[in-house]
Design a protein around this motif. Structure first.
Motif, PDB file in Angstrom:
ATOM      1  N   GLN A  37       0.836  -1.205   0.000  1.00 45.16           N
ATOM      2  CA  GLN A  37       0.000   0.000   0.000  1.00 45.16           C
ATOM      3  C   GLN A  37       0.870   1.253   0.000  1.00 45.16           C
ATOM      4  N   LYS A  38       2.022   1.159   0.655  1.00 42.01           N
ATOM      5  CA  LYS A  38       2.928   2.300   0.730  1.00 42.01           C
ATOM      6  C   LYS A  38       3.447   2.663  -0.648  1.00 42.01           C
ATOM      7  N   ASP A  39       3.781   1.614  -1.439  1.00 43.18           N
ATOM      8  CA  ASP A  39       4.285   1.863  -2.801  1.00 43.18           C
ATOM      9  C   ASP A  39       3.212   2.519  -3.662  1.00 43.18           C
ATOM     10  N   LYS A  40       1.970   1.997  -3.531  1.00 45.54           N
ATOM     11  CA  LYS A  40       0.877   2.540  -4.335  1.00 45.54           C
ATOM     12  C   LYS A  40       0.606   4.003  -3.973  1.00 45.54           C
ATOM     13  N   ALA A  41       0.608   4.320  -2.696  1.00 50.41           N
ATOM     14  CA  ALA A  41       0.380   5.702  -2.254  1.00 50.41           C
ATOM     15  C   ALA A  41       1.465   6.625  -2.765  1.00 50.41           C
ATOM     16  N   SER A  42       2.698   6.137  -2.764  1.00 51.70           N
ATOM     17  CA  SER A  42       3.819   6.937  -3.255  1.00 51.70           C
ATOM     18  C   SER A  42       3.669   7.245  -4.736  1.00 51.70           C
TER      19      SER A  42
END
Length: 459
Positions: A37-42
């Motif tokens: 999820q962190k990668d997608k938000a970034s």
């Protein structure tokens, strides 16, 4: 001795499959761990920042383009056919500098009236009068008068909004009007121009004459800078407009119908003769340059004398009618023989200078000032022979309150019979609010014939 022969080890599979021929561009997809999820938000953040940067850049470019265009428009006229720029002072100079004379098409025009407009309203009672060369001016009797006649007469005067009429007893008229001459409409003439539909009468059989009210002009919901004035609200002075050239406030003006603005002729001198540069901003208390109306006709009085400021009046026609509302509404033109007494209370409004060497006011200003009698204003100690029949004075001889630069063309109004009437147009003066140098205004009553004729000829 014999030796047993062992079979050689075979490398051939027991169930052979067709050989696979490698194909270019086809590779085994590498094994990767699933995105968090962190990668997608970034990633979303990067996309949003990119979009925002593009929007900001486009905004900066658009703003820069707007100001560059404003700068160019303030200096040059663009010839579309020949695709070239010419200095603005060459536009509307009487010479064709563009192919096809583009630069001489959309220009201020001049009109001199040499005829008598055949319909007018007379005195504070707004009595309808018609004119013919043989009989002169005659008051119209109420005999045979109908609502259709009211609509026809108001249309001739340039109004079509809420026309209505009343009957005024002849014995209540001023002395000079009680004995006539009179005229009355003939039967079956409801659509004939009123001055052509009448027959002379010695007396009115009905004992009354027609009083006409052609619109709801001059009415406001309630009830100065102008040097020494106070803050005002456009809802109380909804006819006040700002005339702007290149986005800059240049003069004031007054709505007298849904499509016509009365202002001063001196607002259109020099390089201010090209129509596409002008906008009329209405309905604003605070100075703004957005949302202005386009202009398709500017007519200056042909008798205007710049050296004396005589006949200092002009009309602007909006490309489309304004929408009437609490902050946009016409002021009434005065009737002939309005007979205002010296010291009658007036109001002048505008966004002009707050002091003689000052700057334009950001908000609308108003000032209550008295009318100054013609004899006093044209006395040697005030303005002397500089005052003509087309001028009136208003203000205080001791100074302190006055119209100023930027107020030019704006309204001087008087309240009577539940309506505000346009008595004067801000014209000239010596300085601002100086002692014994009151403001001088174009007298609208003296210009009614010209105003009505221009509006009729430019429907």
């Amino acid at each position: 001795m014999w030796i047993a022969q062992l079979p050689e080890e075979s490398t051939r599979p027991l169930n052979p499959r067709p050989a696979v021929v490698p194909q270019p561009g086809r590779h085994r997809r590498p094994m990767t761990a699933p995105k968090t999820q962190k990668d997608k938000a970034s990633k979303r953040k990067k996309v949003l920042l990119t979009v925002l940067a593009v929007v900001v850049l486009l905004g900066v470019l658009a703003t820069a383009g707007y100001f560059i265009k404003q700068l160019i428009d303030s200096k040059y006229f663009f010839c579309k056919r020949s695709v070239k720029f010419i200095p603005l002072d060459k536009a509307c100079d009487g010479k064709d500098d563009c192919t096809g004379g583009e630069d001489e098409i959309t220009c201020v025009s001049s009109f001199k009236v040499n005829t008598t407009f055949p319909v007018r309203l007379m005195s504070g009672k707004s009595v309808l009068q018609v004119y013919s060369p043989g009989s002169g001016w005659r008051s119209v009797c109420s005999d045979n008068w109908t609502e259709k006649h009211t609509q026809t007469a108001c249309k001739q005067l340039g109004y079509t909004y809420k026309p209505r009429s009343t009957s005024v007893p002849v014995n209540t008229l001023k002395v000079t009007m009680k004995t006539g001459p009179f005229t009355a409409v003939k039967p079956a003439t409801t659509t004939t121009p009123i001055h052509q539909a009448t027959i002379d009468r010695h007396v009115c059989r009905s004992g009354s004459v027609v009083s006409l009210s052609c619109s709801d002009c001059g009415q406001v919901g309630s009830q100065d800078r102008i040097v020494g004035g106070t803050d005002a609200f456009i809802e109380d002075w909804p006819w006040q407009v700002s005339l702007q050239q290149g986005g800059q406030h240049t003069c004031g003006g007054s709505l007298v119908s849904l499509r016509w603005v009365v202002t001063a002729a001196h607002c259109f001198t020099g390089s201010k003769k090209e129509l596409t540069r002008w906008r009329v901003v209405s309905g604003k208390t605070y100075m703004a340059s957005l949302g202005g109306s386009y202009v398709d006709r500017i007519v200056v009085n042909g008798d205007y004398d710049p050296s004396r400021n005589d006949y200092d009046i002009a009309l602007m026609r909006l490309s489309s009618p304004i929408g009437v509302g609490v902050s946009r509404k016409p002021v009434c033109l005065p009737p002939k023989a309005f007979d205002l007494a010296a010291d009658a209370s007036m109001v002048v409004t505008g966004w002009g200078y707050l002091s003689e060497q000052g700057t334009v006011s950001p908000s609308l200003q108003k000032a209550h000032i008295p009318l100054i009698g013609q004899a006093k204003c044209s006395s040697p100690t005030v303005y002397g022979s500089a005052i003509t029949q087309r001028m009136i004075c208003a203000g205080f001889l001791e100074g302190k309150v006055d119209a100023c630069q930027g107020d030019s063309g704006g309204p001087l109004v008087h309240f009577t019979s539940s309506r505000w009437h346009l008595v004067g147009v801000v014209s000239w003066g010596v300085g601002c609010a100086r002692e014994r140098r009151p403001g001088v205004y174009s007298k609208v009553e003296e210009m009614l014939n010209w105003i009505n004729t221009v509006i009729e000829k430019n429907p």
